[in-house]
Motif scaffolding. Sequence first.
Motif, short mmCIF file in Angstrom:
data_model
loop_
_atom_site.label_atom_id
_atom_site.label_comp_id
_atom_site.label_asym_id
_atom_site.label_seq_id
_atom_site.Cartn_x
_atom_site.Cartn_y
_atom_site.Cartn_z
N LEU A 1 10.79 2.06 -5.44
CA LEU A 1 9.61 2.23 -4.50
C LEU A 1 9.74 3.46 -3.50
O LEU A 1 8.94 4.38 -3.20
CB LEU A 1 9.55 0.90 -3.39
N GLU A 2 11.06 3.97 -3.17
CA GLU A 2 11.39 5.09 -2.34
C GLU A 2 11.10 6.19 -3.04
O GLU A 2 10.52 7.20 -2.61
CB GLU A 2 12.99 5.14 -2.42
N SER A 3 11.21 6.31 -4.62
CA SER A 3 10.77 7.64 -5.32
C SER A 3 9.44 7.74 -5.41
O SER A 3 8.95 8.68 -5.64
CB SER A 3 11.28 7.18 -6.75
N LYS A 4 8.62 6.69 -4.98
CA LYS A 4 7.28 6.59 -4.93
C LYS A 4 6.43 6.94 -3.57
O LYS A 4 5.44 6.97 -3.16
CB LYS A 4 6.58 5.66 -5.62
N GLY A 5 7.55 7.01 -2.54
CA GLY A 5 7.35 7.49 -1.19
C GLY A 5 7.15 6.47 -0.15
O GLY A 5 6.84 6.72 1.00
N GLN B 1 0.94 -1.21 -0.25
CA GLN B 1 0.03 0.00 -0.16
C GLN B 1 0.97 1.31 -0.08
O GLN B 1 2.19 1.06 0.11
CB GLN B 1 -0.78 0.05 1.20
N ALA B 2 0.32 2.39 -0.02
CA ALA B 2 1.10 3.58 -0.09
C ALA B 2 1.68 4.05 1.14
O ALA B 2 2.80 4.74 1.22
CB ALA B 2 0.04 4.79 -0.51
N ASP B 3 1.16 3.32 2.28
CA ASP B 3 2.04 3.84 3.57
C ASP B 3 2.78 2.35 4.08
O ASP B 3 2.80 2.02 5.30
CB ASP B 3 0.96 3.83 4.68
N SER B 4 3.03 1.46 3.13
CA SER B 4 3.66 0.22 3.47
C SER B 4 5.04 0.56 3.77
O SER B 4 5.69 1.28 3.31
CB SER B 4 3.54 -0.87 2.31
N HIS B 5 5.72 -0.51 4.66
CA HIS B 5 7.25 -0.30 4.69
C HIS B 5 7.80 -1.75 4.24
O HIS B 5 7.22 -2.82 4.34
CB HIS B 5 7.38 -0.30 6.30
N VAL B 6 9.28 -1.50 3.70
CA VAL B 6 9.71 -2.72 3.28
C VAL B 6 10.99 -2.81 3.69
O VAL B 6 11.76 -1.69 4.15
CB VAL B 6 9.69 -2.96 1.74
N ILE B 7 11.74 -4.07 3.64
CA ILE B 7 13.17 -4.12 4.24
C ILE B 7 14.11 -4.77 3.07
O ILE B 7 13.70 -5.63 2.44
CB ILE B 7 13.09 -4.80 5.21
N THR B 8 15.17 -4.30 3.14
CA THR B 8 16.31 -5.11 2.14
C THR B 8 17.67 -4.91 2.94
O THR B 8 17.61 -4.28 4.08
CB THR B 8 16.26 -4.37 0.82
N SER B 9 18.73 -4.97 2.23
CA SER B 9 20.13 -5.17 2.89
C SER B 9 21.05 -4.05 1.91
O SER B 9 20.45 -4.06 0.75
CB SER B 9 20.66 -6.42 3.01
#
Length: 382
Positions: free
Chosen positions: A108-112, A86-94
Amino acid sequence: MIYLDHAAATPMSPTALGAYVKAAEEYFANTSSLHEQGEKSKQLLEKCRAETAQIIQASPNEIFFTSGGTESNILALEAIFSANGQADSHVITSAAEHPSVQTFFKKLESKGIEVSYLGVDSSGQISVEELKQTIKRNTVLASIQHVNSETGTIQPLHEIGTVLRESGVIFHSDCVQSFTKLPIQVDKLPADALSFSGHKIYGPKGTGAVYLSSRIKWDSVNPLTTHESGFRPGTINLPGIASFTAAAIESVENQTSGLEYIRGLRELFFEELKPFTQKFLVEGSSDEAQLPHIIGMGIEGYEGQYILLTLDRYGICISTGSACQSGKQDPSVMMQALNRTPQEARRFFRISLGVNNTKEEIIRTAEVIKECIYEREGNAYG
């Protein structure tokens, strides 16, 4: 010629090449065609899907063929986030992921979308404890590679997957460097999506696969796509898929013996270079968290590019990092993640071993490196 760049691309095995030629000659029809020849091709496609699934203990309907590791990573991540984010989701990577994975998260970051990048320790591993602390109520997806292509560092996938599953976070892993080299069984590994590539396992370029667990939702990235159950558009590359499957089966059958053989070559290489141990910085780990196939290292006082060009003059092929980043002036993703100085990063070069390499080739490579140092430093080493 001595080829020591297997992490970039492997030569096709005779088995894989034979499978490619046979499929191209006898199964040339489009797998979507309704005539008898089309049906014959479709049957081979589904046989390959079932055999690939068997390698990782998955169901055939969880395997989707692609054009390689980069597409596998991007399509898998986009399909998963499209269905669950969703627009307010949080994701994780390394901070040490392959450029294809980093590209997705930067997008994704560029989309907020909020993205958390986990750091790595001196050996290149993430902290599982930091991962636990990073997970939020709205975290929907995490992508952590299995084996790093520059250092060979192995991430603790089972621990990572267990933490993510307990938190309800979908877990994707880039397994391009580990597929068929290390055991991967999804009936035991808590992972939801995995990416593979053909030209890292003695199969053809332009081939790969994705495992998507039937327990998760995903959306087709390209509307109206019919191939691969809507996962990927474009006519099926059946000869490539047949060759990829043959290479994977052969590689898994020889997994244990291959791992032991490669480990022996690695030990021989360092034994031959023993007089210069104090000048080396070997990246990664020296224990079970290290894939022996990949030797990422630097020599004090020597740029990696100099070592590469010197070896190349003697017909020895190595690299200075991931082939996907060649030509860039910036330090590699992994060198940045390890907080190496620009000078340390410029020293880096990678030797990646294959099952066709011989002890004589390893000894010869070590000899050339020693000669290179002797020439510049005279009799400092006797």
